[in-house]
Design an enzyme around this catalytic site. Structure first.
Site, mmCIF file in Angstrom:
data_model
loop_
_atom_site.group_PDB
_atom_site.id
_atom_site.type_symbol
_atom_site.label_atom_id
_atom_site.label_comp_id
_atom_site.label_asym_id
_atom_site.label_seq_id
_atom_site.Cartn_x
_atom_site.Cartn_y
_atom_site.Cartn_z
ATOM 1 N N TYR A 1 -0.093 14.192 2.170
ATOM 2 C CA TYR A 1 -0.630 14.555 3.484
ATOM 3 C C TYR A 1 -0.763 16.053 3.749
ATOM 4 C CZ TYR A 1 -0.094 9.627 4.354
ATOM 5 O OH TYR A 1 -0.205 8.267 4.252
ATOM 6 N N ARG B 1 1.766 18.962 8.979
ATOM 7 C CA ARG B 1 2.710 17.938 9.415
ATOM 8 C C ARG B 1 3.790 18.459 10.373
ATOM 9 N NH1 ARG B 1 5.847 15.473 6.474
ATOM 10 N NH2 ARG B 1 5.754 13.480 7.595
ATOM 11 N N CYS C 1 -2.459 32.367 13.992
ATOM 12 C CA CYS C 1 -2.254 32.877 15.345
ATOM 13 C C CYS C 1 -1.816 31.748 16.274
ATOM 14 C CB CYS C 1 -3.542 33.538 15.842
ATOM 15 S SG CYS C 1 -3.309 34.544 17.317
ATOM 16 N N GLU C 2 -0.675 31.157 15.973
ATOM 17 C CA GLU C 2 -0.102 30.049 16.726
ATOM 18 C C GLU C 2 1.418 30.155 16.648
ATOM 19 O OE1 GLU C 2 -1.485 27.474 18.347
ATOM 20 O OE2 GLU C 2 -3.595 27.740 17.797
ATOM 21 N N ARG D 1 2.723 7.759 0.028
ATOM 22 C CA ARG D 1 3.669 8.874 0.052
ATOM 23 C C ARG D 1 4.702 8.779 -1.082
ATOM 24 N NH1 ARG D 1 4.997 11.309 5.116
ATOM 25 N NH2 ARG D 1 4.160 9.388 6.019
ATOM 26 N N TYR E 1 3.711 16.417 13.722
ATOM 27 C CA TYR E 1 4.748 15.400 13.868
ATOM 28 C C TYR E 1 6.159 15.952 14.027
ATOM 29 C CZ TYR E 1 0.946 12.945 11.409
ATOM 30 O OH TYR E 1 -0.270 12.454 11.016
ATOM 31 N N GLU F 1 0.820 -1.212 0.000
ATOM 32 C CA GLU F 1 0.000 0.000 0.000
ATOM 33 C C GLU F 1 0.855 1.265 0.000
ATOM 34 O OE1 GLU F 1 -3.730 -2.016 2.475
ATOM 35 O OE2 GLU F 1 -2.403 -0.578 3.467
#
Length: 476
Positions: free
Chosen positions: A420, A359, A390-391, A318, A363, A315
């Site tokens: 992704y 991502r 705003c982070e 990516r 991660y 499968e």
């Protein structure tokens, strides 16, 4: 000439490049080059043209690159299994990036498609996928989703719990169908990856334990409407070699051999998770080597137990679309931030961020960046590319060296965003999601249109009610 050591506060793996304009073939699409004017070109289309026609942020995917990676993976698995006299079944993992065009491309290149929700199933069907060539994953498929899959004749449903087996038993009995199923198991092999990406250890939501899989298969074999195809395992994502797969194969084949007493088992699905390079430091093994390593491991384990080798399913996701995609941004502000004596980091803010690439925030994923609208001979500066949200964790590229004269209005390109990024995109801070543009042979076309603020507002019942009230007041 080798790259210079990294500046203070840079990651150990990151070196100062000799040329901050260079495009590493390890992470960029094969077609990515610098044009005569210095602008980035992908598949013969200039980044300047793309930004002007379609705006930024913009996902750009090279169709020929997707197709080439699909063929390469297909051929790698076919070749590896043919050496042992069995067949390969290659599913494109749709969660990496799914649209009707992507489905059409991979289907035309001979891949099946793996979906894991009713929505992904709908996209696959709209893209022309043969239901018999679909695999349906998910740890909590609804009754409605299962009914739909059975009615369509989906090629295989990967069951994840005893409850799902009973749901399928009831559905197939009610409609008089026979449904192919596989049983997902946790082999206990933990991929060397982020904890959220490793999916075979015991303390997580997916699949059956090796012990619990035995009664699960026995129950499936009792149900007239279910046909047991085989076992399925997935050990994680962004895996660079075959070592984890080899250990997983050993445990899978052991269980497979034990289950043969109850009947034939035509297929063994070893999952996916094959990694790509996101930075020049990353060095994944070629997919051909990984395929041979996995299949040889299965063959060796079968030989030890004196059993026939089953057909093997894979499968990849990516490795099909990851390197084929880039994201274009426009630089908004540039701000040097002192890090100590004689050291600073340049914060380069762009018009996207964690809404189009979650991502890094999810991660801690690393990416690279290059100027896309021009080249520069300015000295490389340690830079962090950040978004407009705003982070404080809204980071697109944690660390790379960009030319020191990067300025507002420049176009920036981040490579290896084909997987992704679109799939995980959100509308955080009411940011419309970018368009997806396919490029091929000098031509560009939209395959997923850009969202607008009007699209977002159209879902807000209060906005609709307010607009209706204003109209009514005007009439009165």
């Amino acid at each position: 000439m080798s790259a210079s050591p990294a500046l203070p506060f840079a990651p150990e793996w990151l070196s100062v490049p000799d040329d901050a304009n260079a495009l590493s073939p390890r992470i960029w699409p094969t077609s990515a080059v610098r044009a005569a004017d210095g602008a980035l070109e992908v598949a013969g289309v200039s980044a300047l043209e793309l930004a002007e026609r379609f705006g930024t942020p913009l996902y750009v995917v090279d169709e020929n690159e997707v197709r080439a990676h699909a063929r390469r993976a297909r051929d790698a698995f076919r070749t590896a299994t043919a050496r042992h006299g069995v067949s390969a079944r290659t599913y494109y993992a749709g969660k990496a990036f799914l649209s009707t065009e992507i489905v059409r491309w991979v289907s035309e290149e001979g891949l099946f498609v793996d979906v894991c929700s009713g929505g992904e199933l709908a996209v696959a069907l709209a893209g022309g996928a043969d239901p018999a060539h679909l695999g349906f994953h998910g740890n909590n498929k609804s009754v409605a989703e299962l009914e739909r899959a059975v009615a369509l004749g989906v090629g295989s449903i990967i069951v994840d719990s005893p409850i799902e087996i009973e749901r399928l038993a009831a559905i197939t009995e009610r409609v008089g169908a026979v449904q192919n199923v596989m049983v997902r198991v946790r082999t206990g092999v933990h991929a060397e990856t982020h904890a959220f990406l490793a999916t075979a250890h015991e303390d997580q939501k997916f699949g059956f334990s090796m012990t619990d899989a035995v009664p699960a298969v026995a129950r499936i074999r009792e149900v007239a409407g279910l046909r047991f195809l085989g076992l399925h395992a997935h050990i994680g994502s962004q895996i660079f070699d075959a070592s984890g797969f080899r250990e997983s194969a050993s445990r899978l084949v052991d269980l497979h051999a034990d289950l043969l007493d109850g009947g034939e088992i035509p297929l063994l699905n070893v999952g996916g998770g094959f990694g790509i390079a996101y930075t020049a430091h990353d060095d994944p093994h070629p997919i051909e080597d990984i395929a041979i390593g996995i299949v040889d491991a299965v063959a060796e384990e079968c030989a030890v137990r004196g059993i026939a080798i089953p057909d093997i399913a894979f499968e990849p996701g990516r490795v099909i679309v990851g390197q084929a995609g880039i994201t274009l941004y426009e630089v908004g502000t540039v701000k040097p931030v002192p890090l100590g004596e004689d050291a600073e980091r340049v914060y380069v803010s762009v018009d996207g961020g964690m809404s189009d690439n979650a991502r890094p925030a999810l991660y801690g994923a690393q990416y690279s960046a290059r100027l896309a609208s021009r080249v520069s001979d300015a000295a490389p500066a340690l830079s962090r590319v950040v978004g407009h949200h705003c982070e404080s964790g809204d980071v697109v590229v944690d660390a790379d060296y960009l030319p020191g004269d990067v300025a507002p209005g420049d176009l920036l390109a981040v490579p290896a965003t084909g997987a992704y990024c679109f799939s995980l995109a959100s509308t955080y801070n009411y940011t419309p999601r970018p368009a997806v543009v396919a490029v091929r042979d000098g031509q560009a076309r939209v395959i997923v249109r850009r969202e607008s603020v009007d699209d977002l507002l159209s879902r807000d019942v209060g906005v609709v009610a307010s607009a209706a009230g204003e109209v009514n007041e005007g009439i009165a």
